[in-house]
Design an enzyme around this catalytic site. Structure first.
Site, PDB file in Angstrom:
ATOM      1  N   ASP A  81       0.816  -1.212   0.000  1.00  0.00           N
ATOM      2  CA  ASP A  81       0.000   0.000   0.000  1.00  0.00           C
ATOM      3  C   ASP A  81       0.853   1.267   0.000  1.00  0.00           C
ATOM      4  OD1 ASP A  81      -2.309   1.452  -0.016  1.00  0.00           O
ATOM      5  OD2 ASP A  81      -3.030   0.780   1.933  1.00  0.00           O
ATOM      6  N   GLU A  84       2.898   6.912  -2.499  1.00  0.00           N
ATOM      7  CA  GLU A  84       2.739   8.174  -3.216  1.00  0.00           C
ATOM      8  C   GLU A  84       2.966   9.400  -2.335  1.00  0.00           C
ATOM      9  OE1 GLU A  84      -1.272   7.184  -1.430  1.00  0.00           O
ATOM     10  OE2 GLU A  84       0.330   6.088  -2.429  1.00  0.00           O
ATOM     11  N   ASP A 158      -8.684   4.274  -3.471  1.00  0.00           N
ATOM     12  CA  ASP A 158      -9.846   4.230  -2.582  1.00  0.00           C
ATOM     13  C   ASP A 158     -11.022   5.033  -3.138  1.00  0.00           C
ATOM     14  OD1 ASP A 158      -8.136   2.815  -0.971  1.00  0.00           O
ATOM     15  OD2 ASP A 158      -7.625   4.514   0.289  1.00  0.00           O
ATOM     16  N   HIS A 227     -13.477  -5.727  -0.644  1.00  0.00           N
ATOM     17  CA  HIS A 227     -12.878  -4.958   0.453  1.00  0.00           C
ATOM     18  C   HIS A 227     -14.016  -4.479   1.350  1.00  0.00           C
ATOM     19  CE1 HIS A 227     -10.319  -2.411   2.794  1.00  0.00           C
ATOM     20  NE2 HIS A 227      -9.292  -2.519   1.968  1.00  0.00           N
TER      21      HIS A 227
END
Length: 378
Positions: A81, A84, A158, A227
């Site tokens: 994950d 960035e 997300d 998820h």
């Protein structure tokens, strides 16, 4: 499925912790520093975290050891994950400008994870080496120019648990197709989206209908993965009731039915870079109508056309059959043929029956339909 992060949280107050990775990294001096030479504590939602300095020569070895321990415990896949968020005013071991290093950081993150996978393959013996079920895989959301060289899979981050085009189920299709044009051949989204909001004056909660339609969409992407989201109790889950479980099982079978073609498309992507999920203009560049499409429909390879339902309450969709195609398109649920290129047609698409078409006479199409019949879907 595990999760690996370059963000490290201080865990002194966590009663069941086995290790304090933050303190280990701090003692090794492998955390990104601020301008004062201290560990840069990066705000992340409700807490601050330290960030691994991927330019430090000790970082990769330390992190790979953590991955090895995870794999030794039986984990065969993980979400690599973030990647960035390098601060623009950080101080790196390499001494390079953090602004210049910002995008390269995501590439280094992918590279370290991929190096571990390749090293694990070399060192594997017995069943681990021979059994394809033992293969390691990781997926990530951050990327730059060379990330597809290292990353095994990507996901789109997300999305909101909504029907929106700017950040919801529609944006998942836009991101899927635009990233495919940018070299990210293996991309997908969380089924149902991720971000829920449960404030008194504004609420975004995953509805059952949204979840079911997202299942239908992702059954035609490279990965079919759920998820729970950031607020599981606010969201409908695949296990919420018999209807959601049945729908999930149905589209897991649909996903399985085109596995043979998915393998072919993955090989094709490795050879020439073409994405698995494609915008129509890759194959119909002279059709002006195709150029105006965004999230409305897409191709799997060249043989399957998907027109997902992406609006609340809708039970039909407008399908466009591009010019330049000589083969009719066959609706997989009814068998109806659409022979006229360049036409738009409203197609019924109730829950459980998204508008999907295969080329008539296509070996891929015939095999897909036969597999659906064998799985009792048709």
């Amino acid at each position: 499925m595990g999760k690996s992060l370059m963000y490290l949280l201080q865990t002194d107050e966590k009663p069941n912790r086995r290790r304090n990775l933050f303190e280990e990294a701090k003692k090794l001096d492998i955390l990104v520093k601020d301008k004062n030479g201290e560990a840069y504590m990066v705000p992340n939602t409700a807490f601050d975290v330290g960030m691994l300095d991927l330019t430090h020569p000790l970082t990769a070895g330390w992190f790979k050891q953590i991955l090895q321990e995870m794999v030794d415990d039986g984990v065969r896949g993980w979400m690599a994950d973030f990647g960035e968020g390098l601060p623009m005013d950080a101080t790196l071991y390499s001494g390079e400008d953090p602004i210049s290093a910002h995008n390269r950081y995501a590439e280094l993150w992918a590279q370290i994870n991929r190096e571990f996978v390749e090293e694990w393959k070399i060192n594997s013996v017995g069943k681990e080496k021979e059994d394809p079920e033992e293969t390691l895989v990781f997926f990530m959301r951050a990327g730059f120019r060379d990330s597809p060289k290292w990353g095994m899979l990507f996901w789109e981050g997300d999305q909101m648990v909504s029907w929106q085009a700017n950040d919801g189920i529609k944006s998942a299709v836009i991101g899927l197709l635009s990233s495919g044009l940018s070299g990210y051949a293996f991309n997908h989204s969380d089924i149902g989206g991720y971000c829920a909001i449960n404030f008194p004056i504004i609420k975004y909660r995953r509805s059952e209908e949204l979840l079911l339609r997202w299942m239908e969409l992702n059954a035609f992407t490279i990965v079919f993965r759920t998820h729970e989201g950031n607020k599981p109790s606010c969201n409908t889950q695949f296990y919420s009731n018999d209807k959601t479980l049945t729908h999930f099982a149905r589209f897991a079978k649909v996903y399985k039915a085109w596995k043979f073609y998915r393998i072919q498309l993955v090989k094709e992507a490795a050879e020439n870079g073409l994405p698995v999920c494609r915008h129509l203009f890759l194959h119909y560049p002279d059709d002006d109508k195709v150029h105006r499409l965004s999230y409305q429909q897409f191709l799997l390879g060249t043989e399957i056309l998907v027109v997902p339902v992406l609006d609340k309450g809708k039970k039909d969709v407008k399908a466009y059959f591009p010019t330049g195609e000589t083969c009719p398109w066959q609706h997989i649920w009814t068998g109806r043929l659409y022979k006229k290129p360049g036409c738009e047609v409203w197609v019924e698409a109730p829950l459980g029956y998204p508008a999907v078409f295969v080329k008539v006479g296509s070996i891929v199409g015939e095999t897909f339909l036969e597999n659906l019949r064998n799985l009792n879907i048709l």
